[in-house]
Design a protein around this motif. Sequence first.
Motif, PDB file in Angstrom:
ATOM      1  N   GLU A 186       0.836  -1.219   0.000  1.00  0.00           N
ATOM      2  CA  GLU A 186       0.000   0.000   0.000  1.00  0.00           C
ATOM      3  C   GLU A 186       0.862   1.256   0.000  1.00  0.00           C
ATOM      4  N   SER A 187       0.190   2.415  -0.137  1.00  0.00           N
ATOM      5  CA  SER A 187       0.916   3.700  -0.086  1.00  0.00           C
ATOM      6  C   SER A 187       1.543   3.879   1.296  1.00  0.00           C
ATOM      7  N   LEU A 188       2.683   4.546   1.308  1.00  0.00           N
ATOM      8  CA  LEU A 188       3.417   4.736   2.564  1.00  0.00           C
ATOM      9  C   LEU A 188       2.602   5.552   3.576  1.00  0.00           C
ATOM     10  N   ARG A 189       2.508   5.022   4.813  1.00  0.00           N
ATOM     11  CA  ARG A 189       1.979   5.795   5.951  1.00  0.00           C
ATOM     12  C   ARG A 189       2.836   5.431   7.162  1.00  0.00           C
ATOM     13  N   ALA A 190       3.548   6.417   7.699  1.00  0.00           N
ATOM     14  CA  ALA A 190       4.405   6.171   8.867  1.00  0.00           C
ATOM     15  C   ALA A 190       4.068   7.196   9.950  1.00  0.00           C
ATOM     16  N   LEU A 191       3.909   6.712  11.182  1.00  0.00           N
ATOM     17  CA  LEU A 191       3.545   7.585  12.306  1.00  0.00           C
ATOM     18  C   LEU A 191       4.805   8.124  12.975  1.00  0.00           C
ATOM     19  N   ILE A 192       4.897   9.452  13.126  1.00  0.00           N
ATOM     20  CA  ILE A 192       6.027  10.052  13.862  1.00  0.00           C
ATOM     21  C   ILE A 192       5.669   9.996  15.351  1.00  0.00           C
ATOM     22  N   MET A 218      13.360   8.715  -1.520  1.00  0.00           N
ATOM     23  CA  MET A 218      11.905   8.936  -1.715  1.00  0.00           C
ATOM     24  C   MET A 218      11.555  10.392  -1.438  1.00  0.00           C
ATOM     25  N   ARG A 219      10.574  10.909  -2.153  1.00  0.00           N
ATOM     26  CA  ARG A 219      10.052  12.252  -1.826  1.00  0.00           C
ATOM     27  C   ARG A 219       8.865  12.049  -0.891  1.00  0.00           C
ATOM     28  N   ILE A 220       8.973  12.571   0.344  1.00  0.00           N
ATOM     29  CA  ILE A 220       7.913  12.355   1.344  1.00  0.00           C
ATOM     30  C   ILE A 220       7.159  13.644   1.628  1.00  0.00           C
ATOM     31  N   ARG A 221       5.929  13.473   2.118  1.00  0.00           N
ATOM     32  CA  ARG A 221       5.107  14.622   2.506  1.00  0.00           C
ATOM     33  C   ARG A 221       4.655  14.436   3.964  1.00  0.00           C
ATOM     34  N   LEU A 222       4.758  15.533   4.749  1.00  0.00           N
ATOM     35  CA  LEU A 222       4.230  15.509   6.127  1.00  0.00           C
ATOM     36  C   LEU A 222       2.774  15.947   6.035  1.00  0.00           C
ATOM     37  N   MET A 223       1.842  15.055   6.395  1.00  0.00           N
ATOM     38  CA  MET A 223       0.424  15.305   6.094  1.00  0.00           C
ATOM     39  C   MET A 223      -0.194  16.466   6.869  1.00  0.00           C
ATOM     40  N   ALA A 224       0.295  16.771   8.078  1.00  0.00           N
ATOM     41  CA  ALA A 224      -0.313  17.862   8.858  1.00  0.00           C
ATOM     42  C   ALA A 224       0.063  19.225   8.294  1.00  0.00           C
ATOM     43  N   ILE A 265       7.575  19.901  11.456  1.00  0.00           N
ATOM     44  CA  ILE A 265       7.494  18.497  11.886  1.00  0.00           C
ATOM     45  C   ILE A 265       6.798  18.427  13.239  1.00  0.00           C
ATOM     46  N   LYS A 266       5.747  17.627  13.296  1.00  0.00           N
ATOM     47  CA  LYS A 266       4.963  17.534  14.533  1.00  0.00           C
ATOM     48  C   LYS A 266       4.868  16.080  14.954  1.00  0.00           C
ATOM     49  N   ALA A 274       5.068  11.424  -1.422  1.00  0.00           N
ATOM     50  CA  ALA A 274       4.537  12.616  -2.114  1.00  0.00           C
ATOM     51  C   ALA A 274       4.012  12.268  -3.504  1.00  0.00           C
ATOM     52  N   LEU A 275       4.601  11.235  -4.157  1.00  0.00           N
ATOM     53  CA  LEU A 275       4.180  10.872  -5.515  1.00  0.00           C
ATOM     54  C   LEU A 275       2.944   9.969  -5.508  1.00  0.00           C
ATOM     55  N   ARG A 276       2.789   9.174  -4.438  1.00  0.00           N
ATOM     56  CA  ARG A 276       1.627   8.272  -4.335  1.00  0.00           C
ATOM     57  C   ARG A 276       1.053   8.422  -2.924  1.00  0.00           C
ATOM     58  N   PRO A 277       0.455   9.601  -2.623  1.00  0.00           N
ATOM     59  CA  PRO A 277       0.065   9.880  -1.234  1.00  0.00           C
ATOM     60  C   PRO A 277      -1.120   9.027  -0.758  1.00  0.00           C
ATOM     61  N   ALA A 278      -1.142   8.811   0.566  1.00  0.00           N
ATOM     62  CA  ALA A 278      -2.277   8.118   1.185  1.00  0.00           C
ATOM     63  C   ALA A 278      -3.444   9.095   1.264  1.00  0.00           C
ATOM     64  N   HIS A 279      -4.683   8.554   1.375  1.00  0.00           N
ATOM     65  CA  HIS A 279      -5.873   9.423   1.384  1.00  0.00           C
ATOM     66  C   HIS A 279      -6.027  10.171   2.703  1.00  0.00           C
ATOM     67  N   GLU A 280      -5.774   9.495   3.813  1.00  0.00           N
ATOM     68  CA  GLU A 280      -5.955  10.179   5.108  1.00  0.00           C
ATOM     69  C   GLU A 280      -4.829   9.805   6.068  1.00  0.00           C
ATOM     70  N   PRO A 281      -4.513  10.698   7.016  1.00  0.00           N
ATOM     71  CA  PRO A 281      -3.422  10.403   7.953  1.00  0.00           C
ATOM     72  C   PRO A 281      -3.812   9.310   8.951  1.00  0.00           C
ATOM     73  N   LEU A 282      -2.814   8.751   9.616  1.00  0.00           N
ATOM     74  CA  LEU A 282      -3.059   7.751  10.663  1.00  0.00           C
ATOM     75  C   LEU A 282      -3.639   8.450  11.875  1.00  0.00           C
ATOM     76  N   LYS A 283      -4.383   7.665  12.647  1.00  0.00           N
ATOM     77  CA  LYS A 283      -4.925   8.239  13.888  1.00  0.00           C
ATOM     78  C   LYS A 283      -3.755   8.359  14.867  1.00  0.00           C
TER      79      LYS A 283
END
Length: 593
Positions: A186-192, A218-224, A265-266, A274-283
């Motif tokens: 699946e698309s990358l989702r990692a919790l900080i 990889m080009r990453i995006r911080l979702m917040a 960064i939070k 960033a190229l294949r973003p997930a639809h919503e952030p992790l809880k």
Amino acid sequence: MGTETIRNFCIIAHIDHGKSTLADRLLEATATIPPRQMMDQVLDSMDLEREKGITIKSHPVQMHYQGYTLNLIDTPGHVDFSYEVSRAIAACEGALLVVDATQGVQAQTLANLYLAIEQDLEIIPVVNKIDLPAARPEAVREHLVELLGCRPEEVIYASAKMGIGIEEILKAILTRIPPPQDKSQESLRALIFDSQFDAYRGAIAYVRVKEGVLRPGMRIRLMATGAEYVVEEVGVFRPQRQPQPFIPCGSVGYVIAGIKNIQEIKVGDTITDALRPAHEPLKGFREMKPMVFAGFYPVQADQFEDLREALEKLRLNDAAIQFEPETSAALGLGFRVGFLGLLHMEIVQERLAREFGMEVVATVPNVPYHAYLRSGEKVVVINPAQLPDPVKLDHLEEPYVRAQIITEAAFIGPLMELCIGRRGIFKSQTYLASNRVELVFEMPLAEIIFDFYDRLKSLSRGYASLDYELIGYRRSDLVRMDILLNGDRVDALSCIIHRDKAYDWGRRLCQKLKELIPRQQFEVAIQAAIHGRVIARETLRALRKDVTAKCYGGDVTRKRKLLERQKEGKKRMRQVGSVEVPQEAFIAVLKLD
């Protein structure tokens, strides 16, 4: 890349029940650290942690055992650092619940256990310190079986100091903790779940990869915040940072992406591709709201910007700190900083001094209040100086907590007296065992933050334990008490206090200030006042210079004339002279009891 061989777990326990020592033994048993590099509390890397003998930050480390990858996060036990525990729990599938065989289940054990159960973690109960002469392993095991609803044989007996039971714990981790779900396609989702600042490499994020795989380049995006970066390096903790070709799905590691702007960064944010973003952030995990506020002012007025920078870097590593600029007539420019408790405040002050060389003057801590105006508007008051004019004010509300005290039956009387003296409302009393009692009180948070924990420990000879949670705001008869020096208000010493306690507090504070403020060339009136009405006063006598020393004999009118002139000079001096309040005076307010 399957996830069947990955196990993510944390160690949760009350203070001093042996978490860090157990972590040492696990690192030894899995040969993660060579014997020559081994030392006690190896994961407690901060000097402060070693000096105070407590864990302040949660520390991740990766171990390998029988073909499995074990990711351990060692967590703090003190009530002020429970947010660190909630962050560690969000990155795990299982938890070792460590209980001291001599002290049994304590208040913080229960609090951390409920946090883990809320997140559906697999709990492995461990009774530690069975080698001590006062150990009661059978009684503690019975209590754990009752508490968790598990079978007696699931409880592991151990002594982290002697290395007993370590193999059983490792086997239980492999067999009882479930592996993370395999979502590597699946698309990358990692919790900080944590981060730190490196002067050369920018912000380093500690992540748990929930979905996808994280690789350098990889080009990453911080979702917040929506900020995008290119990953320079990824790796794991063993326990120092070790670069790796990738972090697989389900594992824990760190990411370096040249993040220089700390605001972007939070902790609790989600990293995605960033190229294949997930639809919503992790809880994320629950947001921590500061419970205590204090003013921090630089000792040198020109260090205001340096203090701002130091606080921002510290917030990266400690997500519970909040701050905003404020000014004080007595202390100049500074910040109103929010903490989770007084120990947290002390640690932050100490870290500012050690890590950034910032000496700060701290004002009297206070809790946030809700002020309701006659117009129906609500104002949140985090600084006594912000309290609206009594003419406009309708009523004030203060935060209340549910305090849970676990103690031996012999100390019930003194502890009840202490809680009721602090405006506590008795709720329940439950016997956990023949000699152990749980007392539940509802109390104002303001009565707990100062020295309540110290008094609790001294009255119960160190046996009682405390945990508390916020239950909301309630209406109270509160007033703002000001301290006046020669009629001038010292805003840094103002405090909001219950009307019934104001007179006693004001009188004692004036007496304390009389001892601490150095004597001046003129008389100083130290007064405590509510709404302009003085309720207590002490007078600091002037330093007297013997102006008649040069008169040998002669007419008495010569001496009288000199004394009259001195009197006039002192009157003039009092009008223009200002009183310097030493830093000890601000600290003394905390130690009035």
